[in-house]
Design an enzyme around this catalytic site. Structure first.
Site, PDB file in Angstrom:
ATOM      1  N   LEU A   8       0.809  -1.434  -0.203  1.00  0.00           N
ATOM      2  CA  LEU A   8       0.023   0.062  -0.145  1.00  0.00           C
ATOM      3  C   LEU A   8       0.886   1.294   0.161  1.00  0.00           C
ATOM      4  O   LEU A   8       1.504   1.545   0.807  1.00  0.00           O
ATOM      5  CB  LEU A   8      -0.902  -0.021   1.198  1.00  0.00           C
ATOM      6  CG  LEU A   8      -1.743  -1.113   1.404  1.00  0.00           C
ATOM      7  CD1 LEU A   8      -2.819  -1.101   2.559  1.00  0.00           C
ATOM      8  CD2 LEU A   8      -2.684  -1.644   0.188  1.00  0.00           C
ATOM      9  N   ARG A  15       0.403  13.818   7.603  1.00  0.00           N
ATOM     10  CA  ARG A  15       1.235  14.399   8.746  1.00  0.00           C
ATOM     11  C   ARG A  15       2.407  14.419   8.537  1.00  0.00           C
ATOM     12  O   ARG A  15       3.422  14.935   9.530  1.00  0.00           O
ATOM     13  CB  ARG A  15       1.016  13.059   9.984  1.00  0.00           C
ATOM     14  CG  ARG A  15      -0.511  13.071  10.537  1.00  0.00           C
ATOM     15  CD  ARG A  15      -0.842  11.444  11.234  1.00  0.00           C
ATOM     16  NE  ARG A  15      -1.034  10.559  10.309  1.00  0.00           N
ATOM     17  CZ  ARG A  15      -1.466   9.207  10.472  1.00  0.00           C
ATOM     18  NH1 ARG A  15      -1.567   9.032  11.863  1.00  0.00           N
ATOM     19  NH2 ARG A  15      -1.487   8.429   9.579  1.00  0.00           N
ATOM     20  N   LYS A  22       4.319  10.137   1.068  1.00  0.00           N
ATOM     21  CA  LYS A  22       5.138   9.748   2.228  1.00  0.00           C
ATOM     22  C   LYS A  22       6.150   8.935   1.929  1.00  0.00           C
ATOM     23  O   LYS A  22       7.176   8.774   2.438  1.00  0.00           O
ATOM     24  CB  LYS A  22       4.073   9.136   3.029  1.00  0.00           C
ATOM     25  CG  LYS A  22       4.648   8.694   4.375  1.00  0.00           C
ATOM     26  CD  LYS A  22       3.500   8.351   5.427  1.00  0.00           C
ATOM     27  CE  LYS A  22       2.449   7.666   5.284  1.00  0.00           C
ATOM     28  NZ  LYS A  22       1.908   7.144   6.449  1.00  0.00           N
ATOM     29  N   THR A  85      -7.402   1.831   3.863  1.00  0.00           N
ATOM     30  CA  THR A  85      -6.711   0.518   3.579  1.00  0.00           C
ATOM     31  C   THR A  85      -7.524  -0.431   2.869  1.00  0.00           C
ATOM     32  O   THR A  85      -6.747  -1.061   1.944  1.00  0.00           O
ATOM     33  CB  THR A  85      -5.918   0.105   4.730  1.00  0.00           C
ATOM     34  OG1 THR A  85      -6.987   0.098   5.984  1.00  0.00           O
ATOM     35  CG2 THR A  85      -4.821   1.062   5.147  1.00  0.00           C
ATOM     36  N   TYR A 106       2.885  -2.511   3.902  1.00  0.00           N
ATOM     37  CA  TYR A 106       2.736  -1.088   3.759  1.00  0.00           C
ATOM     38  C   TYR A 106       3.891  -0.286   3.553  1.00  0.00           C
ATOM     39  O   TYR A 106       4.872  -0.542   3.947  1.00  0.00           O
ATOM     40  CB  TYR A 106       2.482  -0.312   5.147  1.00  0.00           C
ATOM     41  CG  TYR A 106       0.986  -0.829   5.747  1.00  0.00           C
ATOM     42  CD1 TYR A 106       0.095  -1.481   4.937  1.00  0.00           C
ATOM     43  CD2 TYR A 106       0.479  -0.204   6.894  1.00  0.00           C
ATOM     44  CE1 TYR A 106      -1.368  -1.616   5.541  1.00  0.00           C
ATOM     45  CE2 TYR A 106      -0.979  -0.329   7.516  1.00  0.00           C
ATOM     46  CZ  TYR A 106      -1.827  -1.110   6.678  1.00  0.00           C
ATOM     47  OH  TYR A 106      -3.110  -1.324   7.043  1.00  0.00           O
ATOM     48  N   GLY A 107       3.939   0.546   2.604  1.00  0.00           N
ATOM     49  CA  GLY A 107       4.820   1.499   2.030  1.00  0.00           C
ATOM     50  C   GLY A 107       5.538   2.355   3.218  1.00  0.00           C
ATOM     51  O   GLY A 107       6.722   2.779   3.246  1.00  0.00           O
ATOM     52  N   ASN A 391      42.758  24.967 -15.313  1.00  0.00           N
ATOM     53  CA  ASN A 391      42.261  24.200 -16.613  1.00  0.00           C
ATOM     54  C   ASN A 391      41.152  24.686 -17.511  1.00  0.00           C
ATOM     55  O   ASN A 391      40.617  24.426 -18.430  1.00  0.00           O
ATOM     56  CB  ASN A 391      41.707  22.725 -15.732  1.00  0.00           C
ATOM     57  CG  ASN A 391      40.835  23.067 -14.806  1.00  0.00           C
ATOM     58  OD1 ASN A 391      40.568  24.134 -14.172  1.00  0.00           O
ATOM     59  ND2 ASN A 391      39.646  22.269 -14.717  1.00  0.00           N
TER      60      ASN A 391
HETATM   61  C1  UD1 Z   1      -2.822   1.558   9.636  1.00  0.00           C
HETATM   62  C2  UD1 Z   1      -3.802   0.686  10.360  1.00  0.00           C
HETATM   63  C3  UD1 Z   1      -3.622   0.724  12.116  1.00  0.00           C
HETATM   64  C4  UD1 Z   1      -2.193   0.057  12.028  1.00  0.00           C
HETATM   65  C5  UD1 Z   1      -1.083   1.155  11.346  1.00  0.00           C
HETATM   66  C6  UD1 Z   1       0.444   0.398  11.420  1.00  0.00           C
HETATM   67  C7  UD1 Z   1      -5.866   0.756   9.113  1.00  0.00           C
HETATM   68  C8  UD1 Z   1      -7.198   1.392   9.148  1.00  0.00           C
HETATM   69  N1  UD1 Z   1      -5.159   1.207  10.262  1.00  0.00           N
HETATM   70  O1  UD1 Z   1      -3.048   2.946  10.495  1.00  0.00           O
HETATM   71  O2  UD1 Z   1      -4.380  -0.250  12.467  1.00  0.00           O
HETATM   72  O3  UD1 Z   1      -1.922   0.137  13.702  1.00  0.00           O
HETATM   73  O4  UD1 Z   1      -1.420   1.255  10.256  1.00  0.00           O
HETATM   74  O5  UD1 Z   1       1.273   1.334  10.858  1.00  0.00           O
HETATM   75  O6  UD1 Z   1      -5.378   0.195   8.209  1.00  0.00           O
HETATM   76  N2  UD1 Z   1      -2.952   3.879   2.092  1.00  0.00           N
HETATM   77  C9  UD1 Z   1      -3.443   3.849   0.844  1.00  0.00           C
HETATM   78  N3  UD1 Z   1      -4.559   4.031   0.458  1.00  0.00           N
HETATM   79  C10 UD1 Z   1      -5.407   4.567   1.467  1.00  0.00           C
HETATM   80  C11 UD1 Z   1      -4.850   4.900   2.668  1.00  0.00           C
HETATM   81  C12 UD1 Z   1      -3.769   4.387   3.111  1.00  0.00           C
HETATM   82  O7  UD1 Z   1      -2.671   3.136  -0.125  1.00  0.00           O
HETATM   83  O8  UD1 Z   1      -6.448   4.867   1.136  1.00  0.00           O
HETATM   84  C13 UD1 Z   1      -1.492   3.144   2.666  1.00  0.00           C
HETATM   85  C14 UD1 Z   1      -0.542   4.336   2.699  1.00  0.00           C
HETATM   86  O9  UD1 Z   1       0.088   5.117   1.965  1.00  0.00           O
HETATM   87  C15 UD1 Z   1       0.194   3.579   4.049  1.00  0.00           C
HETATM   88  C16 UD1 Z   1      -0.613   2.502   4.491  1.00  0.00           C
HETATM   89  O10 UD1 Z   1      -1.807   2.463   3.540  1.00  0.00           O
HETATM   90  O11 UD1 Z   1       1.398   3.150   3.315  1.00  0.00           O
HETATM   91  C17 UD1 Z   1      -1.176   2.757   5.874  1.00  0.00           C
HETATM   92  O12 UD1 Z   1      -2.066   3.943   5.834  1.00  0.00           O
HETATM   93  P1  UD1 Z   1      -1.981   4.786   6.971  1.00  0.00           P
HETATM   94  O13 UD1 Z   1      -2.784   6.046   6.798  1.00  0.00           O
HETATM   95  O14 UD1 Z   1      -0.575   5.471   7.423  1.00  0.00           O
HETATM   96  O15 UD1 Z   1      -2.689   4.163   8.149  1.00  0.00           O
HETATM   97  P2  UD1 Z   1      -2.443   4.278   9.793  1.00  0.00           P
HETATM   98  O16 UD1 Z   1      -3.160   5.517  10.226  1.00  0.00           O
HETATM   99  O17 UD1 Z   1      -0.919   4.380  10.156  1.00  0.00           O
HETATM  100 CA    CA Z   2       0.994   4.523   8.718  1.00  0.00          CA
END
Ligand code: UD1
Ligand code: CA
Length: 464
Positions: A8, A15, A22, A85, A106-107, A391
């Site tokens: 993802l 943030r 990100k 997600t 997760y990326g 040079n």
């Molecule tokens: C998420 C989890 C949380 C977990 C945490 C761990 C959910 C709802 N929450 O929260 O339970 O503890 O990660 O780090 O899954 N992304 C997409 N498309 C979207 C939204 C997000 O590709 O529509 C990607 C983001 O780029 C990122 C990853 O998914 O790489 C996680 O998204 P982020 O918004 O960071 O989730 P957290 O709030 O950290």
């Molecule tokens: Ca995150």
């Protein structure tokens, strides 16, 4: 069952307060996403699907520019709107084969270890869904793993939807799951967005399956640090420290490097070392750097894309890039090697000497305050302090060629294009141009003849 991996990487990363998506922020000198792709590839999956969305072109370019061996089997799929997600995983599903086992990474979790993922996949293989959890004393921001009275898994609650009691839970959701493709295809469409953020949470999948009587296997990782998500610059700095600690550890364990302080070393790329190397504090290595055996790097050096031969010593505060050093070189303190140099054995480049696009022969020494650019110096040359290769004529760069065993007196200008034959001696203060027709063994001096005016009367100020 064949493994397919979904990464993802579509989120904006609000943030981070940055224009850069990100997952493109660097850790250890390269984008977080490239670490995740490398780890994914180490699991030898049948396919890797990177979900892009926010500034997708930039993220897709990173993938397109990856080295061939990392790129094999990786494709990007767009998530039209960033709705959470679960929606992001759903965007990749049409590309995933029905009989695959799917690992979701997760990326923004760049440091997850390959070995840990292998264990996770193995331990949860029998369940339709596996969730990777971890323990942390600072769970703020993470989804919490809620267990029932008997300690079995109940559901995952996001921080924003959690009660005060649930927020006290220190077992967190790392975000990493493993599920059968068929399970995802059947259940993801059932996830709603009735929650504090109005998003489709992937985490709701676990609770849904659980309530339908399906098994959810939780695998608790032995560590938290490598699983920490990066949502802010503060967390990015944390991840950087973790990454650097891992690299220091690897240098000591794999190569036996002596580090003056493993906490004060930065590797932003790859560093390979021979035996018995020593690295003092506050050195930065960038790109691809290779050290031979018994190489010493003193404090405060910045070294990028260099190869440094056996028994060389790089003295403090030397900055060098794109250079190849053979054996027993001594460089610095305060030297600067710009790109394109080859230094043969036993070359000495001392303080405030800058060298660019030059080949310096074995045993040649330039001890102080010189500029050697676009030049070829032979062997055993003494380059006096203040020697400059001129040079650049204002429009073009020209080459300087100096033969073996030339002695160059201090404060000499070599006006390029120019060639100095071997064994010539150049007197201090000489301006050496192509018009000088010296032969091997000659002395060349272009200083004006000395003159002594006895009893010279200095001009006096005139009375007004
Ligand atoms: C998420 C989890 C949380 C977990 C945490 C761990 C959910 C709802 N929450 O929260 O339970 O503890 O990660 O780090 O899954 N992304 C997409 N498309 C979207 C939204 C997000 O590709 O529509 C990607 C983001 O780029 C990122 C990853 O998914 O790489 C996680 O998204 P982020 O918004 O960071 O989730 P957290 O709030 O950290
Ligand atoms: Ca995150």
């Amino acid at each position: 069952m064949k493994l397919e991996i979904v990464i993802l990487a579509a989120g904006k990363g609000t943030r981070m307060r940055s224009d850069l998506p990100k997952v493109l922020h660097p850790v250890g000198g390269r984008p977080m996403l490239s670490w995740v792709i490398e780890t994914a590839q180490s699991l030898k999956p049948a396919a890797v699907h990177v979900v892009t969305g926010h500034r997708a072109e930039l993220v897709e370019k990173l993938v397109a520019d990856l080295p061939e061996k990392l790129k094999a089997g990786v494709s990007c799929v767009r998530q039209a709107r960033q709705q959470g997600t679960a929606d992001a995983v759903a965007a990749a599903l049409p590309e995933v084969s029905d009989n695959a086992d799917v690992l979701v990474l997760y990326g923004d979790t760049p440091l997850v270890r390959s070995e840990l993922l292998k264990t996770f996949i193995k331990e949860t293989a029998d369940a339709p869904l596996g969730v990777l959890s971890a323990h942390t004393d600072t769970p703020k921001g993470y989804g919490r793993i809620i267990r029932d009275a008997r300690g079995g898994f109940d559901c995952i609650i996001e921080e924003k939807d959690a009660s005060d009691a649930q927020r006290l839970v220190k077992e967190i959701n790392t975000g990493i799951i493993r599920a059968r493709a068929a399970v995802l295809k059947e259940w993801l469409p059932k996830i709603g967005n009735h929650n504090a953020q109005g998003e489709y949470y992937l985490t709701d999948l676990a609770g849904l399956l659980r309530r339908s009587g399906l098994q959810v296997a939780i695998c608790k990782a032995p560590e938290f640090e490598t699983l920490a998500g990066v949502n802010s610059k503060f967390q990015l700095a944390r991840a950087e420290r973790c990454c650097q600690r891992t690299q220091s550890r690897r240098l000591m364990d794999e190569y036996g490097v002596t580090l003056a302080d493993p906490e004060r070393l930065e590797v932003r790329g790859s560093l390979e070392c021979g035996r018995d190397c020593f690295i003092d504090i506050n050195c930065v290595f960038e790109g691809q750097v290779k050290l031979g055996d018994r190489v010493t790097i003193c404090a405060g050096c910045v070294i990028k894309d260099c190869t440094i031969g056996d028994d060389s010593v790089i003295s403090p505060y030397t900055v060098m890039e794109g250079s190849e050093l053979h054996k027993e070189n001594t460089i610095g303190p305060f030297a600067r090697l710009r790109a394109g140099n080859v230094l043969e054995d036993r070359v000495h480049i001392g303080d405030f000497v800058e060298v660019k696009k030059s080949r310096i022969g074995a045993g040649t020494k330039a001890g102080h305050l010189s500029y050697l650019g676009d030049a070829k110096f032979g062997k055993d040359i003494n380059v006096g302090a203040g020697t400059i290769t001129c040079n650049y004529d204002g429009a073009n760069k020209h080459r300087t060629v100096v033969g073996d065993d030339v002695f160059i007196g201090s404060d000499t200008q070599l006006v390029a294009p120019v060639e100095v034959p071997a064994h010539v001696t150049i007197g201090a203060g000489t301006t050496y141009t192509h018009r000088i027709e010296a032969k091997e063994g000659d002395l060349v001096i272009t200083r004006p003849r000395e003159a002594v005016v006895p009893g010279f009367a200095r001009p006096q100020k005139q009375a007004k």
